[in-house]
Design an enzyme around this catalytic site. Structure first.
Site, short mmCIF file in Angstrom:
data_model
loop_
_atom_site.label_atom_id
_atom_site.label_comp_id
_atom_site.label_asym_id
_atom_site.label_seq_id
_atom_site.Cartn_x
_atom_site.Cartn_y
_atom_site.Cartn_z
N CYS A 98 5.53 12.68 10.12
CA CYS A 98 5.34 11.37 10.74
C CYS A 98 6.62 10.52 10.69
CB CYS A 98 4.13 10.67 10.15
SG CYS A 98 3.51 9.37 11.23
N HIS A 251 0.03 13.90 9.24
CA HIS A 251 0.23 13.79 7.78
C HIS A 251 -0.51 14.89 7.02
CE1 HIS A 251 1.83 9.60 7.61
NE2 HIS A 251 1.16 9.47 8.73
N GLU A 253 0.02 15.68 4.17
CA GLU A 253 -0.07 15.20 2.78
C GLU A 253 -1.31 14.33 2.55
OE1 GLU A 253 2.01 14.11 5.10
OE2 GLU A 253 2.81 12.11 4.70
N1 GLN Z 1 5.43 5.01 13.43
C1 GLN Z 1 5.76 4.87 12.05
C2 GLN Z 1 7.25 4.55 11.88
O1 GLN Z 1 7.87 4.10 12.74
C3 GLN Z 1 5.44 6.11 11.28
C4 GLN Z 1 4.01 6.08 10.87
C5 GLN Z 1 3.65 6.98 9.75
O2 GLN Z 1 4.45 7.64 9.07
N2 GLN Z 1 2.38 7.00 9.51
O3 GLN Z 1 7.78 4.72 10.82
#
Ligand code: GLN
Length: 285
Positions: A98, A251, A253
Site C-alpha cells: 500500500c 495490506h 499484514e
Molecule cells: N494512500 C495512502 C498514502 O498515500 C496509502 C494508504 C495505506 O497504506 N493504507 O500513503
C-alpha cells in the site's frame, strides 16, 4: 550469554504504519518454511529505523500507512538516501504494501510537489488514492496465481485482500532514459531520483520487465463493503514485480494469512544465494 547471529536478517521499515503486523507474519512465515522445507535457517526479523539497521538486512518490507508521513520521517532521520541505495543501487529484495508500493514507484500522481518523496525501484506510475478515501475501505477475495507453486495452501484458495485508501498501478513505464523527466512534467506528479545500479547483478535485476502479479476486476466479489465501491477501471493492477522488487496495493499484514510472506521469504533466500554465488565468482576471477 551466547549471542545467536541470524543467517539472514530481514527488516521492516518502522517509521510509521503497520510494521509490527508484518514482523509477526514474517515469524509465522519462517515457521511455515521450516516445516515445509525442513531447512533450519535462522531468520532474524528487525524493525528498521536507522541506516545501520538497514545495512544488516538482506531484504526489506515497507508497510502500509501514510506514504507522505513515511517519506518525511525518512528524509528527516537520514534514512531516505540509504533506502534508495538499498533498493536501486544494491537492488536487494524489497516489498512494499500500500503506502510502501507508493514509495517504491518511480512516479506517483495525485501528489503535491514538495509534499512527498519517493524511493523508486519499480518502473510504474501509481495513482495514490485511486480506491477512495478512508471510509471507502473494502476487502476482496482474490486468487493470487503467483502463490501457486510455493504456497502451502492451494493457489485456488482465495486471499483476503484489504484495501484502505489504496493506490493502483495506473501505468507501467518503459525502462528508458528520460522517462522520469517526462513524468515530472505532469501535474501533481512526483518522481524518484534515478540511481546507477552498483554492479552487474544489480543491473540485471533493475533491467527486468515489470510483471503484473494481480489485478482486480469488475467481477471480483467484494467480501465486505463499508460503502458501495465504484470500480473505475475494468482491470486494475494491484500487484507488480520487477526482478526482486515487489509491490501490492493491499495490506497482507492486516490478515492472518502468511502465504505471501512465505512466498516472499523464499525469494529473499534465493536472492541471497544468488548474491553469494555472484560475489564468490567475482572474487575468484
Ligand atoms: N494512500 C495512502 C498514502 O498515500 C496509502 C494508504 C495505506 O497504506 N493504507 O500513503
Amino acid at each position: 550469554m551466547a549471542v545467536t547471529v541470524p543467517d539472514i536478517t530481514v527488516g521492516v521499515l518502522a517509521l510509521q504504519g503497520a510494521f509490527s503486523e508484518h514482523v509477526q507474519l514474517l515469524r509465522q512465515a519462517a515457521a511455515a518454511l521450516r516445516q515445509k522445507k525442513g531447512v533450519d535457517l535462522k531468520w532474524g526479523f528487525i524493525e528498521v529505523r536507522t541506516p545501520q539497521e538497514l545495512a544488516r538486512c538482506e531484504g526489506l518490507i515497507i508497510p502500509g500507512g501514510e506514504s507522505t508521513t513515511m517519506s518525511l520521517v525518512a528524509a528527516r532521520s537520514g534514512i531516505l538516501e540509504p533506502l534508495r541505495d538499498f533498493v536501486k543501487v544494491q537492488r536487494k529484495p524489497t516489498w512494499g504494501t500500500c503506502a510502501g508500493l507508493i514509495l517504491l514507484a518511480e512516479s506517483a500522481n495525485r501528489t503535491k510537489k514538495g509534499g512527498q518523496e519517493l524511493i523508486g525501484g519499480l518502473d510504474v506510475r501509481v495513482n495514490r488514492n485511486h480506491f477512495g478515501r478512508q471510509q471507502e475501505s473494502f476487502q476482496a477475495s482474490l486468487s493470487l496465481p503467483f502463490l501457486g507453486a510455493t504456497a502451502d495452501k492451494s493457489a485456488d484458495q482465495p486471499y483476503r485482500c484489504v484495501f484502505i485508501r489504496a493506490p493502483v498501478v495506473e501505468k507501467i513505464l518503459p525502462h528508458a532514459q528520460g522517462v522520469q523527466t517526462e513524468e515530472q512534467e505532469k501535474d501533481e506528479t512526483v518522481v524518484a531520483p534515478s540511481k546507477t545500479p552498483g554492479d552487474a547483478l544489480a543491473k540485471e535485476e533493475v533491467s527486468k520487465d515489470v510483471e503484473v502479479m494481480a489485478t482486480l476486476s469488475f467481477k471480483t466479489p467484494a467480501l465486505q463493503k463499508d460503502h458501495e465501491h465504484e470500480h473505475p477501471g475494468k482491470e486494475d493492477i494491484i500487484a507488480v514485480r520487477q526482478g526482486n522488487v515487489f509491490g501490492c496495493s493491499f495490506h497482507p499484514e492486516l490478515t492472518e494469512d502468511a502465504r505471501i510472506h512465505v512466498w516472499w521469504l523464499e525469494g529473499v533466500l534465493k536472492a541471497a544465494e544468488r548474491r553469494q554465488a555472484f560475489e564468490l565468482a567475482d572474487r575468484t576471477k
